[in-house]
Structures are given as C-alpha cells and as structure tokens.
Design a protein around this motif. Structure first.
Motif, short mmCIF file in Angstrom:
data_model
loop_
_atom_site.label_atom_id
_atom_site.label_comp_id
_atom_site.label_asym_id
_atom_site.label_seq_id
_atom_site.Cartn_x
_atom_site.Cartn_y
_atom_site.Cartn_z
N ILE A 138 2.89 60.13 22.28
CA ILE A 138 2.98 58.67 22.35
C ILE A 138 2.73 58.18 23.78
O ILE A 138 2.04 57.18 24.02
N ARG A 139 3.31 58.90 24.79
CA ARG A 139 3.10 58.50 26.19
C ARG A 139 1.61 58.60 26.57
O ARG A 139 1.08 57.74 27.29
N ILE A 140 0.96 59.64 26.06
CA ILE A 140 -0.47 59.78 26.35
C ILE A 140 -1.27 58.62 25.77
O ILE A 140 -2.15 58.04 26.41
N LEU A 141 -0.92 58.23 24.51
CA LEU A 141 -1.61 57.10 23.89
C LEU A 141 -1.36 55.80 24.64
O LEU A 141 -2.26 54.97 24.82
N GLN A 142 -0.10 55.60 25.13
CA GLN A 142 0.22 54.39 25.88
C GLN A 142 -0.56 54.33 27.20
O GLN A 142 -1.06 53.28 27.60
#
Length: 746
Positions: free
Chosen positions: A357-361
C-alpha cells in the motif's frame, strides 16, 4: 516435490527471459537501427551531392576562362585585323601572344588562331603554318583527329559564327597521341560583320575531370560531363558502356530533375545543371563503403540485442522470484507449522500488504506531482496557440473543453488582452514574481519569449470599464517604468488573438508617443493611425547608395533626416518601425561585406525582436552610424593612390559612351584582368556596376535640377541612344526618365 520446484523455476525463468528480451529487440529493431541506417544513407547522398555542386562550380570557372580566350585575343593590341587578313605569314608576334595567354593554364594543350581569308594557322607551341602544310603533315605539324575528319574541321572553322564544343576525342598533336581532348571552337568577336578569324582551344579532358572532387574512382564509377544540349562532352574511364547505357535510358533530364537516383544496390547517381553555362555534371558513386558500414551496423545491433537479452532475462527472473516469494513462503509455512503459527504468518502478511500500500501511495504522489508540473506548461502552450490564432478551428467545442481542463475560464461574457512592455529583463522578472494582479476579471499572466512583453488576460461575465484597468495599473508600483496597450473586448476566448493584435498596436503608439506609466486603449487611438501615408522610399534608396559608396557626408545628412522623422513622429508607429528596420538592415549589409557580421548580427537580432521607444531607436541608429563612419574613415585612409586616380578618371569621363574597363586599366598602367580584380576588392562592386551607379546619380541630378531634354541627358551621361538610356533608367528606378521628372516637379 523438488522436481516440481525445478519445473516451476524453469518456467518462471523462461517466461521472464522472453518478456525481458522483447525490450532490447523492440528498441534496437524499431528505433535505433532504422534511424542510424537512414543517417548513413543520407550522409552518403549529401556528401556526393555536395561534391557535384562543388565540381559544377569549378567546371563553370574553367569554362569561363576557356570561353573568354577569344575576347582576350580581340582585346590584345598585338593582334589586329590587318595582321590576320593582309599578310599573316609575316607576323611573328601572334604565336608568342597565344603562348603567353595559355602557358600558365595546365588544362589547355594547345590553342590555334585561324585566319579565314588566307586559311592560315597560328599556334602557341608550333608557330605559324598554312593550311596545305597542315593537310600534308597531319599531326606532325598542327593536329589530326582520329574520330573527326579534317574536312569537317575546316568546314566548321570557315562557316561558324559563334561557338561549339566537340566531345572528348583521340587527337594527334605535335606528333604525340593525346586521348580525351575536348575541343572548343569560337569565332573572334567583331562588331556588325562576319568574324574574320576563329580560335580552336584544345583542353585535356582527363585533367579537367581531375579538378573535380573525388575524381579518382574505380571501374564502374566516375563523372559524366554534358553540354547545354545534353551532348556528352566527357566520360570518365571508370564508367563502362553498360553503365552509360543505363544512365541514358533513365534520362538525363530526369536525373537533373531528381538530383539523386539509386540505379542499383552499389550505384548512386547525382546530377546538377549549371545556371550560367547550362552544362550538366553527373557523378556516379560507389556505394560499397556505405553498404559495408550498414553491414557493420547490423552486426553491432545483433550483438547488442543478444547481450541485453541475456542480462535483462536474468534480471527479470530475479525480480519475478523476488516479488512472488512472499506468497509462496506464506503457503508453505501454513502447511508446515499449522494453526499455532497462524498469528505470526498473519502479521507477516499484514506487513507485506502495508508495504504494498505504501508503494502504491508513493507512486500516486509522484504521478500527481508530475501532473501538477505538466499542467502549467500545457496552459502556456494553449495560450500561445490562442494569441497566434494557430489552433484547430474545426471543433471549437472540443478545444474549449481542452482549455477548461487546462484551467481557463471559458464561459465569461467578454475577454481582452493588456500588453505591458518592461524596460529590461531584470524588471520583467521582478514584475512576474512580485505583481499580484487584483484587477477585476484577471484570468492569466504570460511572458512573451525573446521580448520584454508581458500579457495579461482579463475576462468577466459583466462589461469591465477602462477605469478598473487604469486604477489597478496605477496602484502597481512596478508599472511606473513601463507602458501598456489594451485591446478591445471579444465575446469568446477563441477570438482573443484579435484583442492581442489590437493591444500590440496600442502599445506601439504608447512607446512612441507617451510617457512612462501610460495606458493606451485601442479604441482611443487617433484617426491618423489609420490613414494612408507615403513611405519615404526615395530616402531609403539614397541612404543605401551613400552607405554602399562610403559617402560619409551624404550618409550623415540622410541620418539627420531619418532621426528627425522618428523624433517628431511624422508617421504612424508601424511606419516608423519599418523605417528603423530598413536603416538597420542597410548598415548590417554593409558590415557583412566588411566580414564583421558575426559581431553585429546577434546583437542586432536581439534588438529587432523587441519593441523599442523612439529614444531607443535614435540611440541605436546613432551607434550604427558611428560604427559606419569609423570604418569608412579607415577605408578612405588606407585607399591606394591608384584607386583615387580611378575614381577621378571615371568622374571626368563617365559621359563618354566608349568608357571601358580596358581604357581605365591602360590609364593607370595595369592589365584589365588584374585591374578588375583589385577594383572589386576596393569598391565592393565590379567596374560596370560602379559606372552605372555614377551615371544613374548624374542622370537623376540633371532630371531634377534642369529642363534639359531626355536625349541630351542620355548623351551627357554616356548613352548614344535615348531608348537605351530609358531602358537602363527604368531598370534601376522603376519608372521612365520622363515619369521621374514629373514626380520630382510635382
């Protein structure tokens, strides 16, 4: 189980290798290889065409020398008509004069001067001999052609009244065999009668072709030279019969029209035709080096593709296994450790999910930042299309939607443009960074590239008055050193180019007619701005003549008149700006001839790209005049004494119709050829152009200041015929002498 793992690993590696190998193949095969191959082909074609153009220039230069030999004999005082027509066998000087004319030209094998009345020959290297001696001894004394009968030669010498060229043929000259001799036969010029003598110039075709670029070519390649009638004059030994037939079957006219043709895989044909002589030069180029270079390029591309495929295949397999490893480990741990370790495995899964999720954000943040950076550039691009009226007009609704997406308000009731001219780039940057536009209806601010102009776009649903503009403009502290122009309102953003052009016209008037800090509206411009005025074309022509002839006093007087026109604002702003541009162009042209354009032109281009006030225009013109005067003073100081004598002699004898270059050269003790070269270096024009300018100025002076008849004016400036004088005058002035006098009297 191990076999199954190995099978899965092998499958993953094969899939990743195939996917990653596509990338280098696509880059090299679709982009790099075709572009590089086209560059190699274009470079070869361009180089060959440049060689043809340089060769054609050299060919024209040699033809000019060869074709001028009859004129040299005609102007030679040692060779006169009586020597050739009465007793030519007694004259021993003519052969020496011929030899002196051709001794320094390595191309010319021999020149024969033929006296038609007594059928007598003069030669530069074989002396004098009659026709019967030539027929008796053949090539031992005189000349003999293997491919051209002697009767045809004599018939040409007897009847020709002009010029002709014979193609390269085998010739016996002075007892020796010469191959590829090109023969030029010309009659000696004589006024109003049939020519009494003819010249036959024999040129070594191989040496003439040796002057052409890249003339040493292998079998199957070389040069073809054809005259204006497309008759072959010379063919290189490298061009065999088969290749020559293919070229002629293709067509000489088609080859000249297309300039570059690929006859076959290893054969490139480049052709060009001279504008002056009409001769055609064709070069056949060997493409074997180019094909070898392309083959080496293909090998390099293959090696690069293979290397990148192997490297990227292993990297793809590694990253694939790295990305799918957590899911496989989670399933394996669930099966091996049971329910007791479900909590730990669940936490590990949660951590992996949070990391994803952090990578997508982070990716979304980067994409959002890129869009925010792109949007101002898109808005600036669309606004540039609007003011230049260069957008696609077929679908206005779609274009308005695109403008609205970029941030423009497209539903306002009216729009208008204000253009502000800042004094310098530094002040423009301050205005762009510090001015916060709070005027009613402000929509957008834009800085014009390569100039000091700043554009403000205004729009509102209600009609905005002029007071709101003036009030906002006066409150901005940075505006007290500038001037502004405001265009009329338009009812659509797609019509804003109309308001922009009106704002520029208003700004022009403000720069030339108002003080700093003023705002000029297009609808307030005086009626004189739109009246038809007579442009001072004669003043510009006089200035161009004075600058070209380095006349300091005349140039100074004319510059005073031009500066007065600009200072007193006798014309509309666009007339004054055109006058300013014309004067700057005249001085720039003068600097080009002095080989100093590299210093002046960049600075001048920066000046001409800006909108200038009348004070700035006068300062620039004053600087250009001072530069001209400095160079003119240096030129007059260094001018040789002989040039002063030439100017004085021409000034005293311009009214004589017989005035010629040879006469002036003889007066100062120079040969005509050397005098012509030095005169052009000193004066910047050739002898005829200089005499024409002097006669034209004297004719204009007589037509303006006297009531002398046109015939007398023509005779006074060196013309025996009033018709010739009228044609000369109209060619240079655009009107007849009578029309010119009527204009000046009015």
């Amino acid at each position: 189980m191990e076999k199954k793992k190995q099978f899965k690993g092998g499958t993953s590696f094969a899939v990743s290798y195939l996917l990653m190998a596509i990338i280098p193949m696509a880059v090299c095969g679709i982009f790099f290889y075709p572009r590089t191959r086209n560059q190699i082909v274009e470079r070869t074609n361009t180089s060959s065409m440049q060689q043809v153009e340089r060769g054609l220039e050299e060919l024209d230069r040699q033809l000019q020398i060869i074709n001028n030999i009859p004129n040299v004999f005609f102007q030679n005082e040692e060779i006169n008509r009586s020597d050739l027509e009465i007793e030519p066998w007694k004259n021993l000087v003519i052969s020496n004069e011929i030899k002196k004319t051709i001794v320094n030209n390595g191309l010319i094998e021999e020149v024969f001067l033929y006296a038609r009345k007594h059928r007598y020959f003069f030669s530069g290297y074989q002396g004098n001999f009659p026709l019967d001696k030539l027929q008796q001894y053949g090539g031992t004394v005189g000349f003999h052609y293997e491919d051209w009968e002697m009767s045809a030669i004599l018939d040409t010498l007897e009847t020709l009244n002009g010029t002709c060229q014979r193609p390269a043929e085998t010739t016996i000259l002075r007892g020796n065999l010469h191959k590829n001799i090109i023969t030029f036969i010309s009659t000696i010029p004589q006024k109003n009668r049939f020519a009494y003598a003819a010249t036959m110039v024999m040129v070594d075709g191989d040496q003439l072709a040796g002057l052409l670029p890249d003339s040493q070519a292998p079998e199957g390649y070389g040069y073809l030279i054809l005259d204006s009638n497309q008759k072959m004059i010379y063919r290189s030994s490298g061009i065999n019969d088969s290749l020559f037939h293919r070229i002629t079957n293709y067509g000489i006219s088609e080859a000249v029209q297309h300039r570059s043709i690929r006859l076959e895989d290893n054969c490139l044909l480049n052709a060009a035709q001279s504008d002056s002589s009409g001769w055609i030069l064709i070069k056949v180029t060997n493409l074997a080096p180019m094909m070898q270079e392309i083959l080496e390029l293909e090998y390099s591309v293959i090696f690069v593709m293979l290397g990148l495929s192997v490297v990227l295949g292993f990297l793809g397999y590694y990253f694939m296994m790295l990305n799918f490893r957590p899911l496989e480990l989670i399933l394996l741990q669930l099966k091996q450790n049971g329910n007791n370790r479900k909590g730990k495995i669940r936490n590990a899964c949660y951590e992996e999910i949070e990391r994803a999720i952090r990578i997508l954000q982070e990716d979304n943040s980067r994409m959002s930042g890129s869009l925010q950076q792109t949007k101002p550039r898109l808005k600036k691009h669309l606004f540039t299309e609007l003011i230049s009226d260069s957008f696609k007009k077929g679908h206005p609704a779609e274009y308005l939607a695109e403008l609205e997406t970029a941030g423009f308000a497209v539903n306002e009731g009216y729009y208008r443009i204000m253009v502000i001219q800042s004094p310098s780039e530094e002040e423009r940057d301050v205005i762009l960074s510090e001015v916060s536009c709070e005027a009613k209806g402000f929509l957008y601010m834009f800085s014009m590239p390569n100039s000091g102009s700043i554009l403000f776009l205004f729009g509102d649903r209600e009609e905005g008055g002029k007071a709101s503009f003036a009030e906002w403009y006066g409150e901005c502290g940075q505006m007290n050193q500038t001037r502004a122009g405001v265009g009329d309102k338009v009812d659509s953003l797609l019509k804003i180019s109309q308001s922009y052009s009106q704002a520029c016209a208003a700004l022009d008037y403000a720069l030339l007619s108002t003080d700093k800090g003023a705002v000029v509206y297009y609808d307030d411009l005086p009626d004189s701005m739109f009246q038809v005025h007579s442009y001072p074309l004669e003043l510009i022509e006089s200035l161009a003549f004075a600058v070209k002839m380095d006349k300091i006093e005349d140039t100074e007087n004319l510059m005073y008149q031009i500066e007065y026109m600009i200072r007193m604002k006798e014309f509309p702003p666009y007339y004054i700006r055109a006058l300013f541009f014309n004067v700057v162009s005249i001085f720039m042209e003068k600097q080009k001839k002095a080989e100093e354009s590299d210093q002046l032109e960049p600075a001048a281009m920066r000046i001409l790209s800006q909108q200038l006030s009348s004070v700035q225009m006068i300062e620039i013109l004053s600087g250009l005049y001072q530069m001209f005067r400095k160079k003119a003073d240096a030129f007059h100081t260094k001018e040789n004494e002989w040039m002063a004598q030439v100017r004085l002699y021409i000034g005293e004898h311009y009214g004589e119709s017989t005035l010629s270059l040879a006469e002036v050269a003889s007066h100062i003790g120079m040969s005509p050829t050397w005098f012509s070269t030095l005169f052009k270096e000193k004066s910047g024009c050739n002898f005829k152009e200089y005499v024409d300018l002097i006669r034209l100025e004297k004719a204009k002076e007589l037509l303006e200041n006297s009531e002398m008849k046109i015939e007398k004016v023509a005779e006074r400036v060196g013309y025996n015929s009033s018709y010739s004088f009228a044609r000369f005058f109209k060619k240079h002035m655009g009107v007849s002498p009578k029309e010119y006098r009527d204009i000046k009297v009015i």
